[in-house]
Write a protein that holds these residues in place. Structure first.
Motif, PDB file in Angstrom:
ATOM      1  N   ALA A   7     -39.075   0.766   5.030  1.00  0.00           N
ATOM      2  CA  ALA A   7     -38.233   1.278   6.112  1.00  0.00           C
ATOM      3  C   ALA A   7     -39.066   1.928   7.207  1.00  0.00           C
ATOM      4  N   LEU A   8     -40.071   2.707   6.813  1.00  0.00           N
ATOM      5  CA  LEU A   8     -40.915   3.378   7.799  1.00  0.00           C
ATOM      6  C   LEU A   8     -41.876   2.420   8.490  1.00  0.00           C
ATOM      7  N   ARG A   9     -42.019   1.238   7.946  1.00  0.00           N
ATOM      8  CA  ARG A   9     -42.782   0.202   8.631  1.00  0.00           C
ATOM      9  C   ARG A   9     -41.920  -0.524   9.651  1.00  0.00           C
ATOM     10  N   ALA A  10     -40.687  -0.844   9.266  1.00  0.00           N
ATOM     11  CA  ALA A  10     -39.855  -1.718  10.087  1.00  0.00           C
ATOM     12  C   ALA A  10     -39.157  -0.998  11.231  1.00  0.00           C
ATOM     13  N   LEU A  11     -38.506   0.127  10.943  1.00  0.00           N
ATOM     14  CA  LEU A  11     -37.640   0.755  11.940  1.00  0.00           C
ATOM     15  C   LEU A  11     -38.403   1.239  13.170  1.00  0.00           C
ATOM     16  N   PRO A  12     -39.514   1.976  13.027  1.00  0.00           N
ATOM     17  CA  PRO A  12     -40.252   2.378  14.236  1.00  0.00           C
ATOM     18  C   PRO A  12     -40.744   1.174  15.044  1.00  0.00           C
ATOM     19  N   ALA A  13     -41.205   0.126  14.343  1.00  0.00           N
ATOM     20  CA  ALA A  13     -41.682  -1.063  15.054  1.00  0.00           C
ATOM     21  C   ALA A  13     -40.544  -1.715  15.837  1.00  0.00           C
ATOM     22  N   GLY A  14     -39.371  -1.823  15.215  1.00  0.00           N
ATOM     23  CA  GLY A  14     -38.228  -2.413  15.908  1.00  0.00           C
ATOM     24  C   GLY A  14     -37.803  -1.610  17.111  1.00  0.00           C
ATOM     25  N   LEU A  15     -37.803  -0.272  16.989  1.00  0.00           N
ATOM     26  CA  LEU A  15     -37.397   0.577  18.107  1.00  0.00           C
ATOM     27  C   LEU A  15     -38.394   0.498  19.261  1.00  0.00           C
ATOM     28  N   VAL A  16     -39.685   0.383  18.934  1.00  0.00           N
ATOM     29  CA  VAL A  16     -40.697   0.240  19.987  1.00  0.00           C
ATOM     30  C   VAL A  16     -40.467  -1.052  20.764  1.00  0.00           C
TER      31      VAL A  16
ATOM     32  N   PHE B 271     -40.484  -6.936   3.204  1.00  0.00           N
ATOM     33  CA  PHE B 271     -41.355  -5.768   3.254  1.00  0.00           C
ATOM     34  C   PHE B 271     -41.425  -5.050   1.909  1.00  0.00           C
ATOM     35  N   VAL B 272     -40.288  -4.961   1.219  1.00  0.00           N
ATOM     36  CA  VAL B 272     -40.297  -4.317  -0.100  1.00  0.00           C
ATOM     37  C   VAL B 272     -41.185  -5.102  -1.066  1.00  0.00           C
TER      38      VAL B 272
ATOM     39  N   GLN C 298     -34.295  -7.968  14.650  1.00  0.00           N
ATOM     40  CA  GLN C 298     -34.374  -8.122  13.196  1.00  0.00           C
ATOM     41  C   GLN C 298     -35.172  -7.003  12.542  1.00  0.00           C
ATOM     42  N   LEU C 299     -36.198  -6.482  13.227  1.00  0.00           N
ATOM     43  CA  LEU C 299     -36.935  -5.339  12.672  1.00  0.00           C
ATOM     44  C   LEU C 299     -36.052  -4.098  12.625  1.00  0.00           C
ATOM     45  N   THR C 300     -35.308  -3.862  13.683  1.00  0.00           N
ATOM     46  CA  THR C 300     -34.406  -2.702  13.712  1.00  0.00           C
ATOM     47  C   THR C 300     -33.303  -2.852  12.661  1.00  0.00           C
ATOM     48  N   ALA C 301     -32.695  -4.032  12.587  1.00  0.00           N
ATOM     49  CA  ALA C 301     -31.639  -4.256  11.604  1.00  0.00           C
ATOM     50  C   ALA C 301     -32.176  -4.107  10.186  1.00  0.00           C
ATOM     51  N   GLY C 302     -33.355  -4.681   9.927  1.00  0.00           N
ATOM     52  CA  GLY C 302     -33.932  -4.579   8.595  1.00  0.00           C
ATOM     53  C   GLY C 302     -34.250  -3.149   8.217  1.00  0.00           C
ATOM     54  N   GLY C 303     -34.768  -2.369   9.168  1.00  0.00           N
ATOM     55  CA  GLY C 303     -35.061  -0.967   8.898  1.00  0.00           C
ATOM     56  C   GLY C 303     -33.802  -0.158   8.638  1.00  0.00           C
ATOM     57  N   LEU C 304     -32.763  -0.424   9.413  1.00  0.00           N
ATOM     58  CA  LEU C 304     -31.499   0.297   9.215  1.00  0.00           C
ATOM     59  C   LEU C 304     -30.851  -0.063   7.877  1.00  0.00           C
ATOM     60  N   LEU C 305     -31.004  -1.315   7.443  1.00  0.00           N
ATOM     61  CA  LEU C 305     -30.485  -1.703   6.135  1.00  0.00           C
ATOM     62  C   LEU C 305     -31.256  -1.026   5.003  1.00  0.00           C
ATOM     63  N   LEU C 306     -32.550  -0.826   5.196  1.00  0.00           N
ATOM     64  CA  LEU C 306     -33.393  -0.254   4.149  1.00  0.00           C
ATOM     65  C   LEU C 306     -33.214   1.252   3.990  1.00  0.00           C
ATOM     66  N   LEU C 307     -32.983   1.948   5.098  1.00  0.00           N
ATOM     67  CA  LEU C 307     -33.014   3.408   5.072  1.00  0.00           C
ATOM     68  C   LEU C 307     -32.000   4.018   4.096  1.00  0.00           C
ATOM     69  N   PRO C 308     -30.715   3.669   4.142  1.00  0.00           N
ATOM     70  CA  PRO C 308     -29.774   4.271   3.177  1.00  0.00           C
ATOM     71  C   PRO C 308     -30.071   3.881   1.737  1.00  0.00           C
TER      72      PRO C 308
END
Length: 311
Positions: free
Chosen positions: A39-48, A77-78, A182-192
């Protein structure tokens, strides 16, 4: 041919960054937290990337972004994080090198791209090199780690070719935008899921923070944008074979930095892998195999030069 060479060089940024990512993940990121790590790999990258391209999904791309985020980000990523923690750098990166053949098979059915004889020959030679590097490794081999790497190959190969198919024609969204979504969506799916399964996030040391910066910005945001741009412009077989630079980077980095021993068998394997990559180099005019972007212009197709505006 010069344009093809530029796209090959751009695409090569991705596997080189991913090959180094195995070492960074194994050495510096907190162990035992694959969900938070992903999650910490995907979400920041997607937001950038989202801040850079400033485009929102429209129409079918809401659902497509979720599917691609699940395949190419959440699950992938997992699996990669788990493999990086369970396997030595050289072994983790070489198992992933089976992806050229899997990508060619997926491209045959999803985008009707038949691999040429050179691509198939390069894949066979490259796989021979991978086997030499894997069998010649001195590190212990974890069966769960190998299985995680193999599953990552299957998931990512299908997801990457699916992204190529969906970015074809007038419905294509452009590489930067679709990668950001897709990076943002994947990170948001992973976080919860990470919160529910792993509880509180792991403590992050200064070295781990720097490692997360590399993993998120270089090995994810930059690498995925470069990879999907190459996949849009080059045949899937060529891109898959360029991906063989992943194990080359992993093995060489493991030898230079982590003190892993490079045997004569692995040297022969490296030579075969490089020969396989060379066989897959494109020989036609740049852009012929790739799809046409949303505006019918190659720059639009790859996501470069799109005006920054929310829509």
């Amino acid at each position: 041919m010069e344009a093809n060479a530029r796209w090959v060089a751009l695409t090569a940024v991705a596997p080189v960054a991913w090959g180094a990512n195995y070492f960074v993940t194994h050495e510096f990121l907190p162990a035992g937290h694959p969900l938070y790590g992903a999650a910490l790999r995907a979400l920041p990258a997607g937001l950038v990337l989202l801040a850079f391209c400033r485009q929102r999904p429209r129409g079918a791309w809401w659902g497509r972004s979720a599917v691609l985020g699940l395949l190419n980000v959440s699950v992938f990523f997992v699996l990669v994080f788990a493999a990086s923690q369970l396997l030595p750098t050289s072994v983790a990166s070489t198992v992933m090198a089976v992806s050229p053949l899997v990508m060619m098979l997926a491209a045959r059915f999803l985008v009707s791209e038949r691999p040429g004889a050179a691509h198939l020959g390069g894949a066979v030679i490259g796989l021979g090199g991978v086997c030499l590097m894997l069998l010649g490794g001195t590190g212990g081999i974890s069966v769960p780690g190998v299985l995680a790497s193999a599953a990552a190959v299957l998931v990512s190969s299908f997801g990457h070719i699916l992204a190529k198919r969906w970015n074809t024609g007038a419905a294509g969204a452009g590489v930067l935008a679709s990668t950001a979504w897709q990076l943002t969506a994947g990170g948001l799916l992973l976080l919860p899921v990470a919160v529910a399964v792993e509880g509180a996030p792991p403590a992050v040391s200064p070295s781990a923070f720097l490692a997360f910066c590399y993993v998120g910005l270089v090995a994810t945001a930059l690498a995925f944008a470069a990879w999907f741009a190459g996949l849009a412009r080059l045949p899937a077989g060529t891109v898959g074979l360029i991906g063989l630079l992943n194990p080359v980077t992993g093995v060489l980095l493991g030898t230079a930095v982590a003190g892993e021993v490079l045997t004569g068998r692995q040297l022969c394997g490296l030579a075969l892998v490089l020969a396989g990559v060379a066989l897959g180099r494109p020989r036609g005019r740049a852009g012929v195999p790739g799809p046409i972007g949303a505006r019918g212009h190659p720059a639009s197709q790859a996501g470069w030069g799109v005006r920054s505006r929310w829509r």
